[in-house]
Scaffold this motif. Structure first.
Motif, PDB file in Angstrom:
ATOM      1  N   GLY A  18       0.807  -1.213   0.000  1.00 55.52           N
ATOM      2  CA  GLY A  18       0.000   0.000   0.000  1.00 55.52           C
ATOM      3  C   GLY A  18       0.838   1.260   0.000  1.00 55.52           C
ATOM      4  N   LYS A  19       1.936   1.247   0.732  1.00 57.15           N
ATOM      5  CA  LYS A  19       2.815   2.420   0.767  1.00 57.15           C
ATOM      6  C   LYS A  19       3.502   2.638  -0.581  1.00 57.15           C
ATOM      7  N   ILE A  20       3.792   1.557  -1.287  1.00 55.99           N
ATOM      8  CA  ILE A  20       4.324   1.702  -2.645  1.00 55.99           C
ATOM      9  C   ILE A  20       3.292   2.383  -3.530  1.00 55.99           C
ATOM     10  N   ARG A  21       2.040   1.945  -3.412  1.00 61.53           N
ATOM     11  CA  ARG A  21       0.979   2.544  -4.237  1.00 61.53           C
ATOM     12  C   ARG A  21       0.775   4.012  -3.911  1.00 61.53           C
ATOM     13  N   ILE A  22       0.725   4.343  -2.632  1.00 63.05           N
ATOM     14  CA  ILE A  22       0.445   5.724  -2.257  1.00 63.05           C
ATOM     15  C   ILE A  22       1.610   6.642  -2.621  1.00 63.05           C
ATOM     16  N   ALA A  23       2.841   6.077  -2.687  1.00 63.78           N
ATOM     17  CA  ALA A  23       4.005   6.873  -3.076  1.00 63.78           C
ATOM     18  C   ALA A  23       3.989   7.229  -4.559  1.00 63.78           C
ATOM     19  N   LEU A  24       3.306   6.413  -5.370  1.00 66.00           N
ATOM     20  CA  LEU A  24       3.348   6.597  -6.816  1.00 66.00           C
ATOM     21  C   LEU A  24       2.090   7.215  -7.410  1.00 66.00           C
ATOM     22  N   GLU A  25       0.947   7.031  -6.762  1.00 64.87           N
ATOM     23  CA  GLU A  25      -0.322   7.459  -7.346  1.00 64.87           C
ATOM     24  C   GLU A  25      -0.738   8.836  -6.848  1.00 64.87           C
ATOM     25  N   PRO A  26      -1.312   9.678  -7.712  1.00 62.73           N
ATOM     26  CA  PRO A  26      -1.786  10.998  -7.274  1.00 62.73           C
ATOM     27  C   PRO A  26      -2.950  10.865  -6.298  1.00 62.73           C
ATOM     28  N   LEU A  27      -3.076  11.829  -5.424  1.00 60.95           N
ATOM     29  CA  LEU A  27      -4.148  11.807  -4.426  1.00 60.95           C
ATOM     30  C   LEU A  27      -5.516  11.814  -5.096  1.00 60.95           C
ATOM     31  N   VAL A  28      -6.352  10.881  -4.675  1.00 61.04           N
ATOM     32  CA  VAL A  28      -7.756  10.841  -5.072  1.00 61.04           C
ATOM     33  C   VAL A  28      -8.575  11.019  -3.796  1.00 61.04           C
ATOM     34  N   ASN A  29      -9.722  11.699  -3.913  1.00 58.32           N
ATOM     35  CA  ASN A  29     -10.495  12.052  -2.720  1.00 58.32           C
ATOM     36  C   ASN A  29     -10.609  10.901  -1.714  1.00 58.32           C
ATOM     37  N   HIS A  30     -10.432  11.276  -0.444  1.00 63.55           N
ATOM     38  CA  HIS A  30     -10.574  10.356   0.688  1.00 63.55           C
ATOM     39  C   HIS A  30      -9.528   9.232   0.684  1.00 63.55           C
ATOM     40  N   TRP A  31      -8.395   9.463   0.040  1.00 68.16           N
ATOM     41  CA  TRP A  31      -7.288   8.493  -0.004  1.00 68.16           C
ATOM     42  C   TRP A  31      -7.623   7.247  -0.810  1.00 68.16           C
ATOM     43  N   TRP A  32      -8.547   7.368  -1.771  1.00 65.21           N
ATOM     44  CA  TRP A  32      -8.875   6.199  -2.578  1.00 65.21           C
ATOM     45  C   TRP A  32      -7.698   5.758  -3.447  1.00 65.21           C
ATOM     46  N   ASN A  33      -6.702   6.608  -3.603  1.00 63.98           N
ATOM     47  CA  ASN A  33      -5.499   6.244  -4.356  1.00 63.98           C
ATOM     48  C   ASN A  33      -4.594   5.285  -3.599  1.00 63.98           C
ATOM     49  N   SER A  34      -4.875   5.033  -2.333  1.00 64.20           N
ATOM     50  CA  SER A  34      -3.962   4.243  -1.503  1.00 64.20           C
ATOM     51  C   SER A  34      -4.400   2.795  -1.327  1.00 64.20           C
ATOM     52  N   THR A  35      -5.634   2.484  -1.671  1.00 65.50           N
ATOM     53  CA  THR A  35      -6.216   1.214  -1.262  1.00 65.50           C
ATOM     54  C   THR A  35      -5.802   0.045  -2.148  1.00 65.50           C
ATOM     55  N   LEU A  36      -6.045  -1.160  -1.623  1.00 59.68           N
ATOM     56  CA  LEU A  36      -5.903  -2.389  -2.395  1.00 59.68           C
ATOM     57  C   LEU A  36      -7.296  -2.871  -2.795  1.00 59.68           C
ATOM     58  N   TYR A  37      -7.333  -3.815  -3.741  1.00 59.31           N
ATOM     59  CA  TYR A  37      -8.604  -4.298  -4.255  1.00 59.31           C
ATOM     60  C   TYR A  37      -8.643  -5.826  -4.258  1.00 59.31           C
ATOM     61  N   ILE A  38      -9.848  -6.355  -4.168  1.00 59.28           N
ATOM     62  CA  ILE A  38     -10.051  -7.789  -4.273  1.00 59.28           C
ATOM     63  C   ILE A  38      -9.918  -8.214  -5.738  1.00 59.28           C
ATOM     64  N   ASN A  39      -9.186  -9.300  -5.983  1.00 61.53           N
ATOM     65  CA  ASN A  39      -9.214  -9.908  -7.309  1.00 61.53           C
ATOM     66  C   ASN A  39      -9.487 -11.405  -7.163  1.00 61.53           C
ATOM     67  N   SER A  40      -9.310 -12.162  -8.211  1.00 62.16           N
ATOM     68  CA  SER A  40      -9.745 -13.558  -8.206  1.00 62.16           C
ATOM     69  C   SER A  40      -8.846 -14.482  -7.398  1.00 62.16           C
ATOM     70  N   ARG A  41      -7.703 -13.971  -6.916  1.00 60.31           N
ATOM     71  CA  ARG A  41      -6.790 -14.823  -6.144  1.00 60.31           C
ATOM     72  C   ARG A  41      -6.347 -14.187  -4.827  1.00 60.31           C
ATOM     73  N   GLY A  42      -6.737 -12.960  -4.579  1.00 62.14           N
ATOM     74  CA  GLY A  42      -6.290 -12.318  -3.349  1.00 62.14           C
ATOM     75  C   GLY A  42      -6.509 -10.825  -3.385  1.00 62.14           C
ATOM     76  N   LEU A  43      -5.423 -10.071  -3.229  1.00 61.75           N
ATOM     77  CA  LEU A  43      -5.471  -8.611  -3.232  1.00 61.75           C
ATOM     78  C   LEU A  43      -4.515  -8.073  -4.284  1.00 61.75           C
ATOM     79  N   THR A  44      -4.845  -6.896  -4.808  1.00 63.31           N
ATOM     80  CA  THR A  44      -3.996  -6.263  -5.811  1.00 63.31           C
ATOM     81  C   THR A  44      -3.938  -4.757  -5.591  1.00 63.31           C
ATOM     82  N   THR A  45      -2.821  -4.163  -6.004  1.00 63.59           N
ATOM     83  CA  THR A  45      -2.728  -2.700  -6.011  1.00 63.59           C
ATOM     84  C   THR A  45      -3.462  -2.122  -7.204  1.00 63.59           C
ATOM     85  N   SER A  46      -3.745  -2.949  -8.202  1.00 68.04           N
ATOM     86  CA  SER A  46      -4.132  -2.543  -9.555  1.00 68.04           C
ATOM     87  C   SER A  46      -2.923  -1.893 -10.219  1.00 68.04           C
TER      88      SER A  46
END
Length: 307
Positions: A31-59
């Motif tokens: 998550g810290k890798i993602r937040i370091a690279l992605e521009p801020l999106v409202n409410h820190w949505w740029n920092s989160t991980l997502y569910i995929n078919s095998r676990g979690l992903t940064t996208s």
């Protein structure tokens, strides 16, 4: 690995606490890798991980002129780095100290010319030893990680159904690596008073997260004073009458310490119809928030029968 057919498995906190604490920190590295690279999106949505078919992903994330992503494969148990240039690196998820895993992750990134400086102190945990110094957290029990993944997968499915019933501003169904919870949040459209902050959460983070009125719900494996997994629902700012509102099912309750409605995961797991029990909880607690805070429900909710 073949998953159990029990799609709502048990997850007693006492039996996987050490693994939980280790996995929590691993998701924070991603998550810290993602937040370091992605521009801020409202409410820190740029920092989160997502569910995929095998676990979690940064996208997909951008680094200079390439795209890459980090995945947690909770079926075969790998930390995976994949790039748009066709490079794949796999690091086994196994009992190893966080310091060693962190070193391995950063080495693999730098070896494919991705350099991401990180603030390595974990957040929203009591032990804030920096990743590169953490030799204490080194547990990984595949059984309970797989159980967690199965629960996240089922919960995401129901939260996505719940999300679809709202046409106002609504978050993705996403995983917050700080608190280690799966969440979806609905918004009234009105701004909120400046948040005072919360334990383990910087005030500026809370102010951005709660800049507007919300009704938020999700799944949390537990921790601190909550000794087993729960579904939760809260509203900010909390209106008068919210905590006294009648909700479903009868096993749900308002927890004054947390300021949230809670439904024990075990109630859902053991129910004849888990989907209905969970949706009843999500819908009734949202109605409690929207009613007591006087949201414009006609403008915000999808009418029944409209797809």
């Amino acid at each position: 690995m073949t998953l159990s057919k029990n799609t709502w498995p048990s997850l007693p906190l006492s039996e996987w606490k050490d693994t939980y604490e280790t996995l929590h920190r691993l998701t924070q590295i991603a998550g810290k890798i993602r937040i370091a690279l992605e521009p801020l999106v409202n409410h820190w949505w740029n920092s989160t991980l997502y569910i995929n078919s095998r676990g979690l992903t940064t996208s997909a994330m951008s680094y200079e002129n390439i795209q890459f992503q980090i995945d947690f494969d909770f079926i075969d148990h790998f930390f995976i780095i994949q790039t748009s240039e066709g490079i794949t690196r796999k690091i086994p998820l196994e009992p190893r100290p966080i310091a060693e895993m962190y070193k391995d992750i950063m080495y693999n990134l730098s070896d494919i010319n991705i350099y991401v400086p990180l603030w390595t102190t974990p957040v929203e945990v009591s032990d804030r030893t920096p990743f590169e110094e953490d030799y204490k957290h080194a547990s990984y029990d595949r059984k309970y990680v797989t159980h967690l993944w199965q629960i996240l997968s089922q919960s995401s499915r129901i939260l996505t159904e719940f999300r679809s019933r709202f046409i106002g501003k609504v978050s993705p169904v996403h995983f917050f690596w700080g608190a280690f919870d799966l969440a979806v949040t609905r918004f009234s459209g009105r701004s909120a008073p400046s948040h005072a902050g919360a334990p383990g959460l910087a005030k500026f983070v809370a102010i951005e997260a709660y800049s507007h009125e919300v009704s938020s719900c999700g799944f949390w494996p537990g921790g601190g004073d909550i000794d087993n997994p729960i579904y939760y629902s809260y509203t900010y700012p909390e209106p008068e009458g919210f905590k006294e509102f009648s909700i479903k099912p009868e096993e749900a309750y308002y927890d004054k310490r947390m300021g949230e409605f809670m439904l024990p995961y075990e109630v859902v797991r053991k129910a004849e119809n888990p989907d209905k029990i969970l949706l009843d909880f999500l819908e009734s607690t949202y109605i409690a928030a929207a009613t007591t805070a006087n949201w414009d429900r006609n403008a915000l909710e999808r009418k029944p029968g409209i797809s």
